[in-house]
Structure formats: C-alpha cells, structure tokens
Design an enzyme around this catalytic site. Sequence first.
Site, mmCIF file in Angstrom:
data_model
loop_
_atom_site.group_PDB
_atom_site.id
_atom_site.type_symbol
_atom_site.label_atom_id
_atom_site.label_comp_id
_atom_site.label_asym_id
_atom_site.label_seq_id
_atom_site.Cartn_x
_atom_site.Cartn_y
_atom_site.Cartn_z
ATOM 1 N N HIS A 182 66.746 48.569 -29.264
ATOM 2 C CA HIS A 182 65.825 47.465 -28.996
ATOM 3 C C HIS A 182 65.750 47.301 -27.474
ATOM 4 C CE1 HIS A 182 64.129 43.425 -30.021
ATOM 5 N NE2 HIS A 182 64.618 43.121 -28.821
ATOM 6 N N ASP A 237 64.338 45.306 -24.311
ATOM 7 C CA ASP A 237 63.720 44.056 -23.867
ATOM 8 C C ASP A 237 63.020 44.260 -22.534
ATOM 9 O OD1 ASP A 237 64.319 42.343 -25.964
ATOM 10 O OD2 ASP A 237 66.310 41.877 -25.177
ATOM 11 N N GLY A 244 64.192 35.422 -22.815
ATOM 12 C CA GLY A 244 64.290 35.530 -21.367
ATOM 13 C C GLY A 244 65.670 35.823 -20.834
ATOM 14 N N GLY A 303 72.770 36.535 -24.121
ATOM 15 C CA GLY A 303 73.968 35.707 -24.246
ATOM 16 C C GLY A 303 73.736 34.258 -24.630
ATOM 17 N N ASP A 354 66.101 38.050 -33.454
ATOM 18 C CA ASP A 354 66.532 38.394 -32.097
ATOM 19 C C ASP A 354 67.051 37.159 -31.373
ATOM 20 O OD1 ASP A 354 66.881 39.568 -29.636
ATOM 21 O OD2 ASP A 354 64.753 40.018 -29.298
ATOM 22 N N GLY A 357 71.251 35.647 -30.136
ATOM 23 C CA GLY A 357 72.475 34.976 -30.586
ATOM 24 C C GLY A 357 73.040 35.514 -31.885
ATOM 25 N N GLY A 377 72.710 42.117 -29.043
ATOM 26 C CA GLY A 377 72.833 42.497 -27.638
ATOM 27 C C GLY A 377 74.219 42.210 -27.113
ATOM 28 N N SER A 378 74.402 40.977 -26.634
ATOM 29 C CA SER A 378 75.675 40.611 -26.000
ATOM 30 C C SER A 378 76.867 40.861 -26.912
ATOM 31 C CB SER A 378 75.651 39.128 -25.611
ATOM 32 O OG SER A 378 74.564 38.883 -24.768
HETATM 33 ZN ZN ZN Z 1 64.399 41.328 -27.734
#
Ligand code: ZN
Length: 197
Positions: A11, A13, A120, A123, A153, A155, A175-176
């Site tokens: 993914h 961003d 934007g 985390g 998408d 958290g 992600g994080s």
């Molecule tokens: Zn994204």
Amino acid sequence: MEESGAIARLHVDVMDGHFVPNLSIGLPVVESLHQHTGLPLAVHLMVSEPGRHVKEFAAAGASLIWVHLEACQHIHRDVQLLKELGVQAGIALNPGTPLASLEEILPDLDSVLLMSVNPGFGGQTFIPGALKRVRRLRELLGGLNLRCEIAVDGGVNERTAADVARAGADVLVIGSALFRHSGGPGRAAAAILGGVG
Ligand code: ZN
C-alpha cells in the site's frame, strides 16, 4: 520488503502537501518499488485533483489506485479513467464523509478504502466509529449484490485488526504496527493475522 503469504500487496501512500499537510512518496518511488517487488502495488492518492495524476501512476506500475472522493470534482469521470487505464478502480473516503455519497458509483468500483483516521500522518489512533461504517458498507454492498472489496486504512494494529475484520473488511492496511514492531514486519504481520484468525 520480503514477499510473504501474510502480505498480499504493498500500500503506497502518496501525499501532495495540499490535500493533506504532508508530502510523501511520488512517482519515482512507485516506479522503483514496481521494479523491486513482485507484490501488487496499491496506490492511495491523497492528492488534490487526482484525475490529473492517475495516468502516470498507472504507467509507474500501480495495479489498484484509490482516489479520494473529497479531492475529486468529477468522481465518475475519474473512476472511468482508472478503468480505461486498466487498473483496479478504488475510492477512498475520509471518516466524516457520508457513505451515501458513494452509492451511485459503487457498481463501478473494485475497492473502497475507508479511512479510520484522518489522512495525512502515520501512527494515528483508530477512530472507533469506523467499525460502524465498515458494517454499513458491507450491508450496502450485500444489498446491491456487489463484489467490491472493503479496505480499512489507519490505526490498524494487533488490538484493532480483529474487530475490523469482524466488521466486514476484506483488506487491512497496516503501517506503523508493522514497521515499529520489535520483531520486524514479518513477525508483526503474523501476530496481527493470528489475532484475526
Ligand atoms: Zn493509505
């Protein structure tokens, strides 16, 4: 990143410093990723007027592109453009944008990306109201007999993933929780997916 059974695609961003405050990855990075991974690239365009850029991202190797409903003046036209380019067509929706605004375009979509944070920054903390939106979208798609996927998408981590999956999400964007895990992304993915079951 190593290809792993737990990770189905990358993914990416893309932020323009206008639609969202941050600036991030642009075309050269997408091109480079495409050359270095066999994983499909799903590109999340957090940019104003995304219709002006989708052609380049499709050419750079994206297999799926989400444009933000809030960033498009002519969402139907932008979605048709994605289809003409031969990429999977997706729309991303901010937490405060009504699901009803998607209804007419849903039959044309391969994926809806529901944001569970305001876009934007990485985390951020999962917005609990997003679960209700996943369930409502799942009902809406079922009622219309559509196969469009639901991706979530923001958290998503070991604590929230199971609830998001139970609510009806097909794809968890992580992600994080992957990259900040002490055991590395592979272990993090295994732990998160183990919790989802
Ligand atoms: Zn994204």
